[in-house]
Motif scaffolding. Structure first.
Motif, PDB file in Angstrom:
ATOM      1  N   LEU A 605       0.787  -1.305   0.099  1.00 10.09           N
ATOM      2  CA  LEU A 605      -0.086   0.093   0.119  1.00 10.09           C
ATOM      3  C   LEU A 605       0.936   1.361   0.156  1.00 10.09           C
ATOM      4  CD1 LEU A 605      -1.458  -2.330   1.789  1.00 10.09           C
ATOM      5  CD2 LEU A 605      -3.437  -0.509   2.102  1.00 10.09           C
ATOM      6  N   ASP A 606       0.420   2.022  -0.990  1.00  8.86           N
ATOM      7  CA  ASP A 606       1.354   3.467  -1.052  1.00  8.86           C
ATOM      8  C   ASP A 606       0.776   4.302   0.026  1.00  8.86           C
ATOM      9  OD1 ASP A 606       3.425   4.655  -2.767  1.00  8.86           O
ATOM     10  OD2 ASP A 606       1.894   5.883  -3.409  1.00  8.86           O
ATOM     11  N   PRO A 607       1.643   5.296   0.388  1.00  7.02           N
ATOM     12  CA  PRO A 607       0.925   6.538   1.280  1.00  7.02           C
ATOM     13  C   PRO A 607      -0.191   7.021   0.822  1.00  7.02           C
ATOM     14  CG  PRO A 607       3.510   6.708   1.042  1.00  7.02           C
ATOM     15  CD  PRO A 607       3.095   5.572   0.349  1.00  7.02           C
ATOM     16  N   ALA A 608      -1.255   7.733   1.195  1.00  2.38           N
ATOM     17  CA  ALA A 608      -2.280   8.260   0.850  1.00  2.38           C
ATOM     18  C   ALA A 608      -1.972   9.469  -0.026  1.00  2.38           C
ATOM     19  CB  ALA A 608      -3.271   8.680   1.908  1.00  2.38           C
ATOM     20  N   TRP A 609      -2.860   9.517  -1.238  1.00  2.00           N
ATOM     21  CA  TRP A 609      -2.864  10.477  -2.154  1.00  2.00           C
ATOM     22  C   TRP A 609      -3.741  11.731  -1.863  1.00  2.00           C
ATOM     23  CZ3 TRP A 609      -1.735   8.852  -8.143  1.00  2.00           C
ATOM     24  CH2 TRP A 609      -0.862   8.360  -8.090  1.00  2.00           C
ATOM     25  N   THR A 610      -3.634  12.888  -2.209  1.00  2.00           N
ATOM     26  CA  THR A 610      -4.889  13.864  -1.983  1.00  2.00           C
ATOM     27  C   THR A 610      -5.613  13.804  -3.160  1.00  2.00           C
ATOM     28  OG1 THR A 610      -3.320  15.468  -3.006  1.00  2.00           O
ATOM     29  CG2 THR A 610      -3.155  15.246  -0.482  1.00  2.00           C
ATOM     30  N   PRO A 611      -6.878  14.049  -3.125  1.00  2.00           N
ATOM     31  CA  PRO A 611      -7.858  14.014  -4.124  1.00  2.00           C
ATOM     32  C   PRO A 611      -7.336  14.724  -5.393  1.00  2.00           C
ATOM     33  CG  PRO A 611      -9.068  14.492  -2.060  1.00  2.00           C
ATOM     34  CD  PRO A 611      -7.656  14.491  -1.746  1.00  2.00           C
ATOM     35  N   ASP A 612      -6.965  15.938  -5.319  1.00  2.00           N
ATOM     36  CA  ASP A 612      -6.479  16.580  -6.540  1.00  2.00           C
ATOM     37  C   ASP A 612      -5.292  15.891  -7.171  1.00  2.00           C
ATOM     38  OD1 ASP A 612      -5.162  17.631  -4.015  1.00  2.00           O
ATOM     39  OD2 ASP A 612      -3.794  18.392  -5.375  1.00  2.00           O
ATOM     40  N   GLN A 613      -4.698  14.914  -6.628  1.00  2.00           N
ATOM     41  CA  GLN A 613      -3.452  14.298  -7.400  1.00  2.00           C
ATOM     42  C   GLN A 613      -3.920  13.164  -8.271  1.00  2.00           C
ATOM     43  OE1 GLN A 613      -1.381  13.459  -3.397  1.00  2.00           O
ATOM     44  NE2 GLN A 613       0.565  13.663  -4.804  1.00  2.00           N
ATOM     45  N   VAL A 614      -5.285  12.607  -8.081  1.00  2.00           N
ATOM     46  CA  VAL A 614      -5.791  11.203  -8.608  1.00  2.00           C
ATOM     47  C   VAL A 614      -6.371  11.565  -9.819  1.00  2.00           C
ATOM     48  CG1 VAL A 614      -7.079   9.228  -8.278  1.00  2.00           C
ATOM     49  CG2 VAL A 614      -6.219  10.399  -6.287  1.00  2.00           C
ATOM     50  N   THR A 615      -5.922  10.658 -10.791  1.00  2.00           N
ATOM     51  CA  THR A 615      -6.801  10.434 -11.935  1.00  2.00           C
ATOM     52  C   THR A 615      -6.242   9.049 -12.326  1.00  2.00           C
ATOM     53  OG1 THR A 615      -4.729  10.740 -13.599  1.00  2.00           O
ATOM     54  CG2 THR A 615      -5.739  12.640 -13.030  1.00  2.00           C
ATOM     55  N   ALA A 616      -7.218   8.361 -13.141  1.00  2.00           N
ATOM     56  CA  ALA A 616      -7.489   6.708 -13.342  1.00  2.00           C
ATOM     57  C   ALA A 616      -5.953   6.574 -13.856  1.00  2.00           C
ATOM     58  CB  ALA A 616      -8.477   6.657 -14.191  1.00  2.00           C
ATOM     59  N   THR A 617      -5.443   7.439 -14.664  1.00  2.00           N
ATOM     60  CA  THR A 617      -4.069   7.040 -15.383  1.00  2.00           C
ATOM     61  C   THR A 617      -2.936   7.081 -14.655  1.00  2.00           C
ATOM     62  OG1 THR A 617      -5.052   8.170 -17.581  1.00  2.00           O
ATOM     63  CG2 THR A 617      -2.611   7.862 -17.356  1.00  2.00           C
ATOM     64  N   LYS A 618      -3.007   8.076 -13.694  1.00  2.00           N
ATOM     65  CA  LYS A 618      -1.922   8.123 -12.709  1.00  2.00           C
ATOM     66  C   LYS A 618      -1.897   7.180 -11.686  1.00  2.00           C
ATOM     67  CE  LYS A 618      -1.265  13.485 -12.850  1.00  2.00           C
ATOM     68  NZ  LYS A 618      -1.203  14.355 -12.039  1.00  2.00           N
ATOM     69  N   LEU A 619      -3.291   6.733 -11.287  1.00  2.00           N
ATOM     70  CA  LEU A 619      -3.282   5.601 -10.444  1.00  2.00           C
ATOM     71  C   LEU A 619      -3.214   4.315 -10.974  1.00  2.00           C
ATOM     72  CD1 LEU A 619      -4.675   5.583  -7.422  1.00  2.00           C
ATOM     73  CD2 LEU A 619      -6.811   4.800  -8.651  1.00  2.00           C
ATOM     74  N   GLU A 620      -3.526   3.938 -11.986  1.00  2.00           N
ATOM     75  CA  GLU A 620      -3.013   2.966 -12.788  1.00  2.00           C
ATOM     76  C   GLU A 620      -1.394   2.557 -12.931  1.00  2.00           C
ATOM     77  OE1 GLU A 620      -3.010   0.870 -17.200  1.00  2.00           O
ATOM     78  OE2 GLU A 620      -4.396   2.367 -16.708  1.00  2.00           O
ATOM     79  N   ALA A 621      -0.669   3.916 -13.178  1.00  2.00           N
ATOM     80  CA  ALA A 621       0.647   3.713 -13.250  1.00  2.00           C
ATOM     81  C   ALA A 621       1.503   3.419 -11.981  1.00  2.00           C
ATOM     82  CB  ALA A 621       1.243   5.025 -13.570  1.00  2.00           C
ATOM     83  N   LYS A 622       0.895   4.056 -10.891  1.00  2.00           N
ATOM     84  CA  LYS A 622       1.344   3.782  -9.674  1.00  2.00           C
ATOM     85  C   LYS A 622       1.270   2.357  -8.995  1.00  2.00           C
ATOM     86  CE  LYS A 622       3.494   5.743  -6.940  1.00  2.00           C
ATOM     87  NZ  LYS A 622       4.663   5.523  -6.769  1.00  2.00           N
ATOM     88  N   VAL A 623      -0.104   1.659  -9.344  1.00  2.00           N
ATOM     89  CA  VAL A 623      -0.405   0.336  -9.112  1.00  2.00           C
ATOM     90  C   VAL A 623       0.469  -0.600  -9.764  1.00  2.00           C
ATOM     91  CG1 VAL A 623      -2.281  -1.444  -8.984  1.00  2.00           C
ATOM     92  CG2 VAL A 623      -2.849   0.757  -8.247  1.00  2.00           C
ATOM     93  N   ARG A 624       0.650  -0.275 -11.032  1.00  2.00           N
ATOM     94  CA  ARG A 624       1.693  -0.932 -12.055  1.00  2.00           C
ATOM     95  C   ARG A 624       3.251  -0.999 -11.211  1.00  2.00           C
ATOM     96  NH1 ARG A 624       0.281  -2.643 -17.052  1.00  2.00           N
ATOM     97  NH2 ARG A 624      -1.694  -1.903 -17.665  1.00  2.00           N
ATOM     98  N   GLU A 625       3.731   0.163 -10.874  1.00  2.00           N
ATOM     99  CA  GLU A 625       5.039   0.496 -10.162  1.00  2.00           C
ATOM    100  C   GLU A 625       4.816  -0.641  -8.676  1.00  2.00           C
ATOM    101  OE1 GLU A 625       7.107   3.837  -7.741  1.00  2.00           O
ATOM    102  OE2 GLU A 625       5.889   4.438  -9.241  1.00  2.00           O
ATOM    103  N   LEU A 626       3.892  -0.384  -7.969  1.00  3.42           N
ATOM    104  CA  LEU A 626       3.842  -1.042  -6.789  1.00  3.42           C
ATOM    105  C   LEU A 626       3.861  -2.655  -6.929  1.00  3.42           C
ATOM    106  CD1 LEU A 626       1.096   0.979  -4.667  1.00  3.42           C
ATOM    107  CD2 LEU A 626       3.667   0.994  -4.405  1.00  3.42           C
ATOM    108  N   ARG A 627       3.224  -3.016  -7.757  1.00  2.00           N
ATOM    109  CA  ARG A 627       3.128  -4.669  -8.153  1.00  2.00           C
ATOM    110  C   ARG A 627       4.245  -4.925  -8.725  1.00  2.00           C
ATOM    111  NH1 ARG A 627       0.571  -7.541 -13.205  1.00  2.00           N
ATOM    112  NH2 ARG A 627       2.735  -6.934 -13.912  1.00  2.00           N
ATOM    113  N   GLY A 628       5.197  -3.984  -9.736  1.00  2.00           N
ATOM    114  CA  GLY A 628       6.333  -4.678 -10.275  1.00  2.00           C
ATOM    115  C   GLY A 628       6.396  -5.807 -11.066  1.00  2.00           C
ATOM    116  N   ASP A 629       7.142  -6.529 -11.162  1.00  2.00           N
ATOM    117  CA  ASP A 629       7.337  -7.806 -11.926  1.00  2.00           C
ATOM    118  C   ASP A 629       6.710  -8.982 -11.421  1.00  2.00           C
ATOM    119  OD1 ASP A 629       8.780  -6.310 -13.989  1.00  2.00           O
ATOM    120  OD2 ASP A 629      10.482  -6.842 -13.098  1.00  2.00           O
ATOM    121  N   TRP A 630       6.515  -8.937 -10.112  1.00  2.00           N
ATOM    122  CA  TRP A 630       5.839 -10.146  -9.335  1.00  2.00           C
ATOM    123  C   TRP A 630       4.275 -10.043  -9.634  1.00  2.00           C
ATOM    124  CZ3 TRP A 630       5.808 -10.946  -3.402  1.00  2.00           C
ATOM    125  CH2 TRP A 630       5.272 -12.329  -3.245  1.00  2.00           C
ATOM    126  N   ALA A 631       3.824 -10.697 -10.594  1.00  2.00           N
ATOM    127  CA  ALA A 631       2.301 -10.741 -10.974  1.00  2.00           C
ATOM    128  C   ALA A 631       1.641 -11.783 -10.005  1.00  2.00           C
ATOM    129  CB  ALA A 631       2.155 -11.030 -12.420  1.00  2.00           C
TER     130      ALA A 631
END
Length: 631
Positions: A605-631
């Motif tokens: 789990l990443d630290p909380a984002w403020t609402p103004d930081q969030v878009t679907a595209t940015k959120l997807e990129a961050k989740v991909r980064e957190l998951r990494g190569d371990w699918a």
């Protein structure tokens, strides 16, 4: 697996915890030295007392010790919330020392009336310290340390009961000088407790502006009534009180049960008392390992189940009284059924620890910080009521109904099952968390990162990738706070597990083309949940991955935040692809058979984002980064 440096035992090296731990342990130890020495003095040492007088004084002593919990718990809770708890602990220990100084004279002169007054004052000492004891832990411990800290406190409490019982009865039995030894011992313990209390670091008052209500009856009524404001906390307190109901019957009957049913001597009784006390202590400290450093209320049904099964088996292991009397430990252990009774007591005690520690931690974590000590004060009142009721029921079943002691113990185990089922019916979260906890620990090993990023209170959205049919159970069963998941209605309606989703108040959702009305209701329910300060879990992909890759995040998250701007925590499940319940190797749309159970997975789990930081595209990129190569 936690190492010793970051396990609960590491707390014993820190000043924020160790002085308090020693203070409460010494206080409980001293209480039991004093109380048991007095009972043995009246029962065995003093001459000229009839059996009726002995029974009367013993029952009076028990009543006087518990009476302050009825009278002064509400006041003590107010004190603990209004003042610095560490300085209040010093004041309570000064009172204890004064009581024990007078106790030296009372014991040496065998002044029973004065000893009874002092026992009442020791009950007052315990009453004043109780709300402070549980109210201070959330102030000095981190949220992930609560279970471990409570486990250590319960361990110390039951070991103190054991040690105080043994020492008090042993010292008072010493010819001629026993009373003096008891008096000196209690004074020394009180001095040590005062020193450790003085070493406690200051704690800020949580509600310094509150006004003290000195009307005992009004304050008591208000304290109990306000306890019902939070349903989960109230029912958890009822569970704690039931534990004392259950335990008091077994503890009260154990001496007579040992002597008249098992045929054992006083040494056998001491051994069984030690086994039970150590068992609870072991169960208490094991809670941290089993719960993974979080308040895992799934252990509560697990504990209740073990208490019932082992408690009932005590009857089946030894249903009838034997004719032998006064058997030593070796002779008694050689009897048929003896080792089974020992195993049952160990099992019942260990599972009792699983039952009680998460309940204490749950009340601490979900109660209003400004009123936490008053909540525990109200809980102490309930505890006292339940113990009195337990005594009355035991007397009624034994004397009026004619049950034997083994039958009484069986009846208590059956009552435990009935009460547990009732409580879990009222709060299905307990049972749901239990089943999820069992499932997760049987099928997976979870590597957790960033769990502390979930705030202790307030609305928040957790946005996670979607890999399997079990994702909601895994994430929801891992995060400490209750989560309301938004899930595709076809998964929500899956047989067998649908009742779990309903118990967790999951929110079913459908696509706009499938069911626009359900979609609108889902958005409305999400907004309402966030407005009420809850945690909402979403899977922005909208579907379970079919190839192990993260699908594009849909813009629904942006619509939610437009109407209710709240923090968002990106989360990534790792290692779930290819595990049981994922869609790998499942061309026939079936959950594939697992290559192995207990597979390792991860949740980050990443630290909380403020609402103004969030878009679907940015959120997807961050989740991909957190998951990494371990699918």
């Amino acid at each position: 697996m936690p190492t010793m440096s970051n396990s609960q035992f590491g707390l014993l090296k820190e000043r924020r915890f160790l002085p308090f731990f020693l203070t409460q342990g010494l206080g409980a130890f001293n209480d039991n030295v004093f109380k048991n020495a007095l009972i043995v003095l009246v029962t065995f040492v003093m001459v000229g007392l009839s059996e009726d007088q002995k029974h009367g004084l013993t029952n009076l002593a028990a009543g006087l010790f518990i009476l302050p919990f009825f009278l002064f718990s509400a006041i003590s809770g107010q004190f603990a919330d209004k003042f610095d708890k560490s300085r209040l602990a010093v004041a309570v220990k000064v009172l204890e020392l004064l009581i024990m100084l007078v106790g030296v004279f009372a014991f040496m002169h065998q002044h029973v009336p004065l000893l009874l007054v002092l026992l009442f004052l020791m009950g007052l000492h315990s009453t004043l310290f109780g709300p402070l004891k549980y109210g201070i832990l959330p102030q000095v411990l981190k949220s992930e340390e609560l279970v471990g800290g409570n486990g250590l406190i319960e361990m110390a409490t039951f070991l103190a009961i054991l040690g105080g019982t043994i020492l008090g009865t042993s010292l008072i039995g010493i010819p001629e000088r026993g009373a003096m030894f008891v008096g000196v011992c209690t004074v020394v313990l009180a001095v040590l407790g005062l020193v450790t209390a003085w070493l406690m670091p200051p704690t800020a008052p949580v509600d310094p502006e509150s006004k003290l209500d000195w009307n005992l009856f009004r304050a008591t009524w208000r304290s109990v009534r306000e306890l019902t404001d939070n349903r989960t906390v109230f029912l958890s307190c009822l569970g704690i009180s039931w534990f004392w109901f259950f335990g008091s019957i077994y503890f009260t009957q154990l001496p007579v049960y040992t002597e008249s049913v098992l045929g054992g001597s006083a040494k056998v009784y001491t051994m069984l008392l030690a086994i039970f006390s150590i068992g609870v202590a072991v169960g208490s400290v094991l809670c941290e390992k089993l719960s993974g450093h979080k308040v895992e209320i799934g252990l509560v049904p697990f504990g209740a189940l073990g208490m019932t099964l082992f408690g009932a088996d005590v009857y089946f292991a030894w249903p009838e009284a034997v004719t032998a009397r006064g058997l030593g430990i070796s002779a008694w252990l050689a009897m048929p059924g003896a080792k089974r009774v020992v195993a049952d007591l160990i099992g019942m005690a260990v599972f009792s620890g699983f039952f009680i520690v998460p309940l204490f931690a749950l009340v601490q974590s979900r109660s209003d910080p400004k009123r936490r000590s008053r909540i525990f004060a109200a809980n102490n009142i309930l505890n006292a009521v339940f113990m009195v009721i337990a005594s009355l029921i035991a007397v009624g079943l034994l004397a009026k109904v004619g049950l034997t002691i083994p039958q009484l113990l069986l009846a208590t185990a059956i009552m435990n099952a009935i009460v547990a089922i009732y409580i879990f019916t009222l709060v299905p979260e307990f049972l749901m968390r239990f089943l999820v906890w069992i499932f997760i620990n049987l099928v997976y090993r979870i590597d957790l990162k960033g769990l502390d990023n979930i705030p202790d209170e307030g609305p928040v959205i957790v946005a996670c990738n979607h890999v399997s049919f079990m994702d909601a159970l895994i994430v929801g069963g891992t995060v400490r706070r209750p989560m309301r998941f938004v899930m595709y209605y076809k998964i929500y309606n899956l047989p067998i597990i649908n009742w779990m989703f309903r118990a967790a108040r999951a929110i079913p959702i459908a696509g706009a083309k499938e069911d626009p009305e359900m979609l609108a209701r889902a958005y409305q329910a999400i907004d309402q949940a966030l407005a009420e300060g809850e945690v909402v879990g979403i899977f922005p992909e909208g579907q379970i991955t079919r190839d192990g890759e993260i699908n594009s995040f849909r813009p629904g998250i942006e619509k939610i935040l437009a109407g209710r701007p709240v923090p968002v925590i990106p989360a990534a499940l790792r290692g779930m692809w290819g595990s049981i319940f994922s869609r790998k190797d499942s061309a026939l749309q079936r959950a594939r058979l697992p290559r192995r159970f207990w597979s390792r997975i991860g949740l980050t789990l990443d630290p909380a984002w403020t609402p103004d930081q969030v878009t679907a595209t940015k959120l997807e990129a961050k989740v991909r980064e957190l998951r990494g190569d371990w699918a």
